[in-house]
Design a protein around this motif. Structure first.
Motif, PDB file in Angstrom:
ATOM      1  N   TYR A   1     -35.749 -77.069  -1.517  1.00 55.67           N
ATOM      2  CA  TYR A   1     -35.718 -76.291  -0.266  1.00 55.67           C
ATOM      3  C   TYR A   1     -34.337 -76.511   0.361  1.00 55.67           C
ATOM      4  CZ  TYR A   1     -37.044 -74.928   4.542  1.00 55.67           C
ATOM      5  OH  TYR A   1     -37.116 -74.351   5.793  1.00 55.67           O
ATOM      6  N   PRO A   2     -33.413 -75.565   0.181  1.00 59.40           N
ATOM      7  CA  PRO A   2     -32.053 -75.746   0.686  1.00 59.40           C
ATOM      8  C   PRO A   2     -31.854 -75.117   2.076  1.00 59.40           C
ATOM      9  CG  PRO A   2     -32.126 -73.849  -0.771  1.00 59.40           C
ATOM     10  CD  PRO A   2     -33.545 -74.315  -0.590  1.00 59.40           C
TER      11      PRO A   2
ATOM     12  N   SER B   1     -29.162 -75.387   6.021  1.00 57.64           N
ATOM     13  CA  SER B   1     -28.171 -76.123   6.813  1.00 57.64           C
ATOM     14  C   SER B   1     -28.844 -77.245   7.599  1.00 57.64           C
ATOM     15  CB  SER B   1     -27.478 -75.212   7.820  1.00 57.64           C
ATOM     16  OG  SER B   1     -27.166 -73.977   7.279  1.00 57.64           O
ATOM     17  N   PHE B   2     -30.049 -76.988   8.076  1.00 53.25           N
ATOM     18  CA  PHE B   2     -30.810 -77.980   8.840  1.00 53.25           C
ATOM     19  C   PHE B   2     -29.944 -78.622   9.932  1.00 53.25           C
ATOM     20  CE2 PHE B   2     -32.467 -77.858   4.446  1.00 53.25           C
ATOM     21  CZ  PHE B   2     -33.714 -77.340   4.709  1.00 53.25           C
TER      22      PHE B   2
ATOM     23  N   GLY C   1     -40.002 -75.555  12.562  1.00 59.55           N
ATOM     24  CA  GLY C   1     -40.185 -74.431  11.631  1.00 59.55           C
ATOM     25  C   GLY C   1     -39.862 -74.866  10.212  1.00 59.55           C
ATOM     26  N   HIS C   2     -38.741 -75.594  10.052  1.00 64.46           N
ATOM     27  CA  HIS C   2     -38.396 -76.149   8.735  1.00 64.46           C
ATOM     28  C   HIS C   2     -39.506 -77.097   8.272  1.00 64.46           C
ATOM     29  CE1 HIS C   2     -33.975 -75.695  10.167  1.00 64.46           C
ATOM     30  NE2 HIS C   2     -34.151 -74.780   9.236  1.00 64.46           N
TER      31      HIS C   2
ATOM     32  N   LYS D   1     -37.674 -70.714  -0.057  1.00 62.89           N
ATOM     33  CA  LYS D   1     -37.020 -70.242   1.166  1.00 62.89           C
ATOM     34  C   LYS D   1     -38.090 -69.849   2.174  1.00 62.89           C
ATOM     35  CE  LYS D   1     -33.124 -70.430   1.433  1.00 62.89           C
ATOM     36  NZ  LYS D   1     -31.909 -69.666   1.324  1.00 62.89           N
ATOM     37  N   GLY D   2     -37.820 -70.114   3.427  1.00 61.19           N
ATOM     38  CA  GLY D   2     -38.738 -69.691   4.483  1.00 61.19           C
ATOM     39  C   GLY D   2     -38.373 -68.286   4.907  1.00 61.19           C
TER      40      GLY D   2
ATOM     41  N   ARG E   1     -38.734 -65.580   7.935  1.00 58.36           N
ATOM     42  CA  ARG E   1     -39.159 -65.168   9.273  1.00 58.36           C
ATOM     43  C   ARG E   1     -39.132 -63.654   9.350  1.00 58.36           C
ATOM     44  NH1 ARG E   1     -34.775 -69.262  11.521  1.00 58.36           N
ATOM     45  NH2 ARG E   1     -33.916 -68.436   9.604  1.00 58.36           N
TER      46      ARG E   1
ATOM     47  N   ASP F   1     -34.666 -62.590   8.425  1.00 58.23           N
ATOM     48  CA  ASP F   1     -34.299 -63.289   7.204  1.00 58.23           C
ATOM     49  C   ASP F   1     -34.244 -62.407   5.972  1.00 58.23           C
ATOM     50  OD1 ASP F   1     -33.910 -65.850   8.117  1.00 58.23           O
ATOM     51  OD2 ASP F   1     -36.025 -66.374   7.987  1.00 58.23           O
TER      52      ASP F   1
ATOM     53  N   GLU G   1     -31.824 -63.207   2.739  1.00 51.54           N
ATOM     54  CA  GLU G   1     -32.468 -64.042   1.720  1.00 51.54           C
ATOM     55  C   GLU G   1     -32.649 -63.278   0.400  1.00 51.54           C
ATOM     56  OE1 GLU G   1     -32.735 -67.088   1.901  1.00 51.54           O
ATOM     57  OE2 GLU G   1     -32.885 -67.647   4.009  1.00 51.54           O
TER      58      GLU G   1
ATOM     59  N   THR H   1     -43.218 -67.654   7.269  1.00 60.54           N
ATOM     60  CA  THR H   1     -43.290 -68.576   8.396  1.00 60.54           C
ATOM     61  C   THR H   1     -44.666 -68.536   9.070  1.00 60.54           C
ATOM     62  OG1 THR H   1     -42.378 -69.029  10.575  1.00 60.54           O
ATOM     63  CG2 THR H   1     -42.306 -66.781   9.889  1.00 60.54           C
TER      64      THR H   1
ATOM     65  N   TYR I   1     -43.900 -70.511  14.625  1.00 63.75           N
ATOM     66  CA  TYR I   1     -42.459 -70.807  14.515  1.00 63.75           C
ATOM     67  C   TYR I   1     -41.629 -69.601  14.119  1.00 63.75           C
ATOM     68  CZ  TYR I   1     -44.434 -75.464  14.493  1.00 63.75           C
ATOM     69  OH  TYR I   1     -45.127 -76.585  14.824  1.00 63.75           O
TER      70      TYR I   1
ATOM     71  N   LEU J   1     -38.264 -69.293  15.731  1.00 60.47           N
ATOM     72  CA  LEU J   1     -37.495 -70.533  15.859  1.00 60.47           C
ATOM     73  C   LEU J   1     -36.368 -70.628  14.838  1.00 60.47           C
ATOM     74  CD1 LEU J   1     -37.316 -73.274  17.274  1.00 60.47           C
ATOM     75  CD2 LEU J   1     -39.115 -74.116  15.764  1.00 60.47           C
ATOM     76  N   ARG J   2     -35.161 -70.888  15.319  1.00 63.40           N
ATOM     77  CA  ARG J   2     -34.042 -71.156  14.410  1.00 63.40           C
ATOM     78  C   ARG J   2     -33.155 -72.222  15.055  1.00 63.40           C
ATOM     79  NH1 ARG J   2     -30.034 -67.538  16.565  1.00 63.40           N
ATOM     80  NH2 ARG J   2     -31.148 -66.014  17.835  1.00 63.40           N
ATOM     81  N   SER J   3     -32.454 -72.961  14.195  1.00 63.25           N
ATOM     82  CA  SER J   3     -31.634 -74.074  14.688  1.00 63.25           C
ATOM     83  C   SER J   3     -30.622 -73.601  15.731  1.00 63.25           C
ATOM     84  CB  SER J   3     -30.882 -74.733  13.537  1.00 63.25           C
ATOM     85  OG  SER J   3     -31.771 -75.239  12.589  1.00 63.25           O
TER      86      SER J   3
HETATM   87  P1  ADP Z   1     -31.607 -71.778  10.529  1.00 63.17           P
HETATM   88  O1  ADP Z   1     -31.692 -70.281  10.444  1.00 63.17           O
HETATM   89  O2  ADP Z   1     -32.685 -72.360  11.374  1.00 63.17           O
HETATM   90  O3  ADP Z   1     -30.229 -72.297  10.831  1.00 63.17           O
HETATM   91  P2  ADP Z   1     -31.353 -72.907   7.818  1.00 63.17           P
HETATM   92  O4  ADP Z   1     -30.098 -72.351   7.290  1.00 63.17           O
HETATM   93  O5  ADP Z   1     -31.372 -74.377   8.018  1.00 63.17           O
HETATM   94  O6  ADP Z   1     -31.947 -72.254   9.101  1.00 63.17           O
HETATM   95  O7  ADP Z   1     -32.574 -72.426   6.902  1.00 63.17           O
HETATM   96  C1  ADP Z   1     -33.106 -73.059   5.804  1.00 63.17           C
HETATM   97  C2  ADP Z   1     -34.313 -72.311   5.377  1.00 63.17           C
HETATM   98  O8  ADP Z   1     -35.337 -72.471   6.353  1.00 63.17           O
HETATM   99  C3  ADP Z   1     -34.167 -70.798   5.219  1.00 63.17           C
HETATM  100  O9  ADP Z   1     -34.959 -70.406   4.111  1.00 63.17           O
HETATM  101  C4  ADP Z   1     -34.751 -70.249   6.492  1.00 63.17           C
HETATM  102  O10 ADP Z   1     -35.244 -68.949   6.311  1.00 63.17           O
HETATM  103  C5  ADP Z   1     -35.873 -71.226   6.716  1.00 63.17           C
HETATM  104  N1  ADP Z   1     -36.302 -71.325   8.095  1.00 63.17           N
HETATM  105  C6  ADP Z   1     -35.561 -71.657   9.172  1.00 63.17           C
HETATM  106  N2  ADP Z   1     -36.299 -71.637  10.299  1.00 63.17           N
HETATM  107  C7  ADP Z   1     -37.564 -71.282   9.924  1.00 63.17           C
HETATM  108  C8  ADP Z   1     -38.796 -71.074  10.620  1.00 63.17           C
HETATM  109  N3  ADP Z   1     -38.847 -71.180  11.947  1.00 63.17           N
HETATM  110  N4  ADP Z   1     -39.881 -70.733   9.902  1.00 63.17           N
HETATM  111  C9  ADP Z   1     -39.789 -70.596   8.576  1.00 63.17           C
HETATM  112  N5  ADP Z   1     -38.672 -70.745   7.851  1.00 63.17           N
HETATM  113  C10 ADP Z   1     -37.562 -71.106   8.513  1.00 63.17           C
END
Ligand code: ADP
Length: 183
Positions: A15-16, A18-19, A25-26, A96-97, A99, A103, A107, A128, A132, A135-137
Motif C-alpha cells: 500500500y504505497p 505519501s502519508f 482514512g489511510h 490503492k484507496g 475516494r 481519485d 489512480e 473508501t 472518510y 478525508l485527505r492529508s
Molecule cells: P493523500 O491524498 O491523503 O495525500 P496519499 O498520497 O498518502 O494520500 O494516498 C495514499 C493512498 O491512500 C492512495 O491510494 C489514496 O487514494 C488513499 N487514500 C488517501 N486518503 C484516503 C481516504 N480517506 N480513504 C481511502 N483511501 C484514501
C-alpha cells in the motif's frame, strides 16, 4: 517483522502513498487490506511533485506507531519508482484507496502506467469507507495550519505532531480547563 523475512509462498501486498501524515482514512484501508493478505507492506514514497510537511523518517514513525497493533503490517520507505520497489521486494499486488471522483482519473492512469512498466503488477482498488470519503492529508494540514484539529481525522499522536509543527497548543481536557466536562 522485516520484509526480508517473509516466508516463501505468502501473499504480500503493498500500500504505497505519501502519508504526509497518515490519516484515519489511510488506516481504514490498512486495517481492511491487512485482513486480506498474509502481509501488507505500507510504503512511504517520495513524491517529487509534493513538498512534504514531515520527513520520510517522521512519516514512517507515525505509520509504525499507528499500525503497531496490526501484526502483519510492515512499514517501509522508498525513494524511487514504485515498480522498482516492487521488483526488488518481489511484490506484485498494489493496494490503492479510492475516494469518490477525486481519485479515479489519477489512480487509473497510475495503475495503467505501472502495468506498462511491469506487466506483472496488479493494482487492486479498495473503496473508501463513507466516514472518510472526504478525508485527505492535505486538508488535515490546511486545517492544522489555521489551528483547527477536528477530532477523528488522524490518530492522537499524529495530531500532537501536527500541533508541534504548527506550534498550536495541545487539546485541553475538561480537567485541565477546570470545566464541568459537559461543554
Ligand atoms: P493523500 O491524498 O491523503 O495525500 P496519499 O498520497 O498518502 O494520500 O494516498 C495514499 C493512498 O491512500 C492512495 O491510494 C489514496 O487514494 C488513499 N487514500 C488517501 N486518503 C484516503 C481516504 N480517506 N480513504 C481511502 N483511501 C484514501
Amino acid at each position: 517483522m522485516s520484509i526480508a523475512s517473509f516466508p516463501p509462498g505468502t501473499r504480500v501486498a503493498c500500500y504505497p502513498g505519501s502519508f504526509d501524515p497518515v490519516t484515519n482514512g489511510h488506516l481504514d484501508i490498512i486495517n481492511r487490506a491487512s485482513g486480506l493478505f498474509d502481509y501488507l507492506v505500507v510504503c512511504v514514497l517520495h513524491n517529487p511533485g509534493k513538498e512534504p510537511l514531515f520527513t520520510t523518517p517522521e512519516r514512517v514513525q507515525m505509520l509504525e506507531q499507528s499500525c503497531r497493533d496490526i501484526p502483519n503490517v510492515v512499514v517501509d520507505s522508498y525513494d524511487g519508482l514504485l515498480v522498482d520497489y516492487l521488483q526488488k521486494k518481489g511484490i506484485r499486488i498494489v493496494i490503492k484507496g479510492l475516494r469518490p471522483i477525486s481519485d479515479f482519473d489519477f489512480e487509473f492512469e497510475q495503475a495503467l502506467m505501472n502495468k506498462r512498466l511491469n506487466n506483472a503488477v496488479e493494482t487492486l482498488f479498495m473503496v473508501t469507507s463513507t466516514t472518510y470519503s472526504y478525508l485527505r492529508s492535505s486538508l488535515v494540514k490546511e486545517l492544522a495550519r489555521f489551528g483547527s484539529f477536528p477530532p477523528g481525522l488522524v490518530p492522537v499522536h499524529v495530531e500532537t505532531k501536527l500541533r508541534e509543527r504548527f506550534r498550536a497548543p495541545e487539546r485541553q481536557t475538561p480537567l485541565e480547563t477546570g470545566g464541568s466536562g459537559l461543554a
